[in-house]
Motif scaffolding. Structure first.
Motif, PDB file in Angstrom:
ATOM      1  N   ASN A 169       0.846  -1.191   0.000  1.00 42.43           N
ATOM      2  CA  ASN A 169       0.000   0.000   0.000  1.00 42.43           C
ATOM      3  C   ASN A 169       0.882   1.242   0.000  1.00 42.43           C
ATOM      4  N   GLY A 170       0.736   2.079  -1.016  1.00 43.00           N
ATOM      5  CA  GLY A 170       1.545   3.285  -1.133  1.00 43.00           C
ATOM      6  C   GLY A 170       2.861   3.086  -1.862  1.00 43.00           C
ATOM      7  N   VAL A 171       3.139   1.859  -2.316  1.00 46.98           N
ATOM      8  CA  VAL A 171       4.372   1.569  -3.035  1.00 46.98           C
ATOM      9  C   VAL A 171       4.118   1.707  -4.534  1.00 46.98           C
ATOM     10  N   MET A 172       5.042   2.368  -5.243  1.00 42.28           N
ATOM     11  CA  MET A 172       4.896   2.514  -6.683  1.00 42.28           C
ATOM     12  C   MET A 172       6.282   2.558  -7.313  1.00 42.28           C
ATOM     13  N   ALA A 173       6.440   1.845  -8.414  1.00 43.44           N
ATOM     14  CA  ALA A 173       7.664   1.926  -9.215  1.00 43.44           C
ATOM     15  C   ALA A 173       7.404   2.895 -10.357  1.00 43.44           C
ATOM     16  N   ALA A 174       8.392   3.736 -10.662  1.00 40.75           N
ATOM     17  CA  ALA A 174       8.244   4.734 -11.714  1.00 40.75           C
ATOM     18  C   ALA A 174       9.277   4.492 -12.810  1.00 40.75           C
ATOM     19  N   ILE A 175       8.830   4.592 -14.058  1.00 39.00           N
ATOM     20  CA  ILE A 175       9.684   4.395 -15.224  1.00 39.00           C
ATOM     21  C   ILE A 175       9.876   5.750 -15.890  1.00 39.00           C
ATOM     22  N   ARG A 176      11.073   6.313 -15.779  1.00 39.15           N
ATOM     23  CA  ARG A 176      11.346   7.625 -16.370  1.00 39.15           C
ATOM     24  C   ARG A 176      11.703   7.447 -17.838  1.00 39.15           C
ATOM     25  N   VAL A 177      11.062   8.240 -18.693  1.00 39.02           N
ATOM     26  CA  VAL A 177      11.333   8.190 -20.130  1.00 39.02           C
ATOM     27  C   VAL A 177      11.640   9.596 -20.644  1.00 39.02           C
ATOM     28  N   ASP A 178      12.057   9.676 -21.904  1.00 37.35           N
ATOM     29  CA  ASP A 178      12.524  10.955 -22.434  1.00 37.35           C
ATOM     30  C   ASP A 178      11.528  11.701 -23.319  1.00 37.35           C
ATOM     31  N   GLU A 195      -3.142  -2.677 -22.883  1.00 41.27           N
ATOM     32  CA  GLU A 195      -3.343  -3.752 -23.859  1.00 41.27           C
ATOM     33  C   GLU A 195      -2.871  -5.098 -23.310  1.00 41.27           C
ATOM     34  N   LEU A 196      -1.857  -5.068 -22.452  1.00 45.58           N
ATOM     35  CA  LEU A 196      -1.324  -6.300 -21.861  1.00 45.58           C
ATOM     36  C   LEU A 196      -2.118  -6.763 -20.646  1.00 45.58           C
ATOM     37  N   GLY A 197      -3.179  -6.037 -20.297  1.00 47.59           N
ATOM     38  CA  GLY A 197      -4.046  -6.465 -19.208  1.00 47.59           C
ATOM     39  C   GLY A 197      -3.914  -5.696 -17.915  1.00 47.59           C
ATOM     40  N   CYS A 198      -3.183  -4.600 -17.910  1.00 43.68           N
ATOM     41  CA  CYS A 198      -3.037  -3.796 -16.695  1.00 43.68           C
ATOM     42  C   CYS A 198      -4.333  -3.068 -16.368  1.00 43.68           C
ATOM     43  N   LYS A 199      -4.479  -2.723 -15.106  1.00 41.73           N
ATOM     44  CA  LYS A 199      -5.611  -1.929 -14.638  1.00 41.73           C
ATOM     45  C   LYS A 199      -5.221  -0.451 -14.684  1.00 41.73           C
ATOM     46  N   ASP A 200      -6.085   0.359 -15.244  1.00 39.10           N
ATOM     47  CA  ASP A 200      -5.868   1.803 -15.340  1.00 39.10           C
ATOM     48  C   ASP A 200      -5.921   2.425 -13.950  1.00 39.10           C
ATOM     49  N   GLU A 201      -4.909   3.226 -13.621  1.00 39.65           N
ATOM     50  CA  GLU A 201      -4.880   3.964 -12.355  1.00 39.65           C
ATOM     51  C   GLU A 201      -4.786   5.464 -12.592  1.00 39.65           C
ATOM     52  N   GLY A 202      -4.933   5.889 -13.831  1.00 32.61           N
ATOM     53  CA  GLY A 202      -4.876   7.309 -14.179  1.00 32.61           C
ATOM     54  C   GLY A 202      -4.266   7.474 -15.549  1.00 32.61           C
ATOM     55  N   PRO A 203      -5.030   8.006 -16.504  1.00 28.95           N
ATOM     56  CA  PRO A 203      -4.563   8.096 -17.881  1.00 28.95           C
ATOM     57  C   PRO A 203      -3.337   8.991 -18.038  1.00 28.95           C
ATOM     58  N   ALA A 204      -2.583   8.729 -19.100  1.00 30.05           N
ATOM     59  CA  ALA A 204      -1.412   9.544 -19.405  1.00 30.05           C
ATOM     60  C   ALA A 204      -1.851  10.975 -19.677  1.00 30.05           C
ATOM     61  N   ALA A 218       2.519  11.994 -16.852  1.00 26.36           N
ATOM     62  CA  ALA A 218       2.601  10.611 -16.402  1.00 26.36           C
ATOM     63  C   ALA A 218       1.327   9.832 -16.701  1.00 26.36           C
ATOM     64  N   GLY A 219       1.462   8.529 -16.747  1.00 20.22           N
ATOM     65  CA  GLY A 219       0.341   7.597 -16.832  1.00 20.22           C
ATOM     66  C   GLY A 219       0.538   6.528 -15.777  1.00 20.22           C
ATOM     67  N   TYR A 220      -0.544   6.142 -15.110  1.00 18.11           N
ATOM     68  CA  TYR A 220      -0.473   5.215 -13.979  1.00 18.11           C
ATOM     69  C   TYR A 220      -1.258   3.941 -14.277  1.00 18.11           C
ATOM     70  N   PHE A 221      -0.719   2.808 -13.826  1.00 20.48           N
ATOM     71  CA  PHE A 221      -1.385   1.527 -14.051  1.00 20.48           C
ATOM     72  C   PHE A 221      -0.892   0.504 -13.031  1.00 20.48           C
ATOM     73  N   ASN A 279       0.695  -4.578  -8.694  1.00 20.33           N
ATOM     74  CA  ASN A 279       1.712  -3.598  -8.315  1.00 20.33           C
ATOM     75  C   ASN A 279       1.511  -2.314  -9.100  1.00 20.33           C
ATOM     76  N   LYS A 280       1.570  -1.172  -8.428  1.00 16.53           N
ATOM     77  CA  LYS A 280       1.346   0.106  -9.085  1.00 16.53           C
ATOM     78  C   LYS A 280       2.626   0.617  -9.730  1.00 16.53           C
ATOM     79  N   LEU A 281       2.494   1.070 -10.984  1.00 15.81           N
ATOM     80  CA  LEU A 281       3.598   1.653 -11.739  1.00 15.81           C
ATOM     81  C   LEU A 281       3.140   2.944 -12.387  1.00 15.81           C
ATOM     82  N   ASN A 282       4.109   3.736 -12.786  1.00 18.51           N
ATOM     83  CA  ASN A 282       3.805   4.848 -13.676  1.00 18.51           C
ATOM     84  C   ASN A 282       4.950   5.016 -14.642  1.00 18.51           C
ATOM     85  N   ALA A 283       4.638   5.587 -15.786  1.00 13.86           N
ATOM     86  CA  ALA A 283       5.646   6.031 -16.738  1.00 13.86           C
ATOM     87  C   ALA A 283       5.559   7.548 -16.701  1.00 13.86           C
ATOM     88  N   PHE A 284       6.722   8.230 -16.652  1.00 12.80           N
ATOM     89  CA  PHE A 284       6.660   9.693 -16.538  1.00 12.80           C
ATOM     90  C   PHE A 284       7.757  10.373 -17.332  1.00 12.80           C
TER      91      PHE A 284
END
Length: 115
Positions: free
Chosen positions: A57-66, A80-89, A98-101, A107-112
């Motif tokens: 709970n409260g843990v998130m991995a973030a993927i930094r992109v350019d 598309e791979l089956g993740c649950k939406d946690e906030g659109p890009a 950022a986009g959250y899934f 496990n919660k992730l985001n790309a930012f």
């Protein structure tokens, strides 16, 4: 953590391949991806204590992109791979995009992108 290493590994191979990451370590119960051993990476593992993996709970991995386009691509592919939406890009304040899934194990992730 994961309870299905093979399923999770396939998911991360495909998703992280979008940013040029590949498996840098694979010990059968632990797999790490990254672009090099000199940069931050992400890993999955089966719990050492042999108990079921659970979502922190409260843990998130973030993927930094350019770019914002890469955020959009990762977010779209994750869903598309089956993740649950946690906030659109999209924009999240000044200079942060950022986009959250949640991955297949919850496990919660985001790309930012910063800029």
């Amino acid at each position: 953590g994961t309870n299905d290493l093979a399923r999770s590994a396939k998911f991360y191979d495909e998703l992280l391949g979008l940013v040029g990451a590949k498996r840098l370590m694979d010990f059968g119960t632990f797999i790490m991806w990254g672009t090099s051993m000199d940069a931050a990476g992400i890993a999955i593992t089966q719990p050492y204590d042999k108990q079921p993996a659970t979502v922190g709970n409260g843990v998130m991995a973030a993927i930094r992109v350019d770019s914002k386009a890469k955020v959009d691509a990762i977010y779209k592919r994750a869903l598309e791979l089956g993740c649950k939406d946690e906030g659109p890009a999209g924009p999240r304040g000044d200079g942060f995009y950022a986009g959250y899934f949640r991955d297949l194990d919850g496990n919660k992730l985001n790309a930012f992108f910063m800029g």
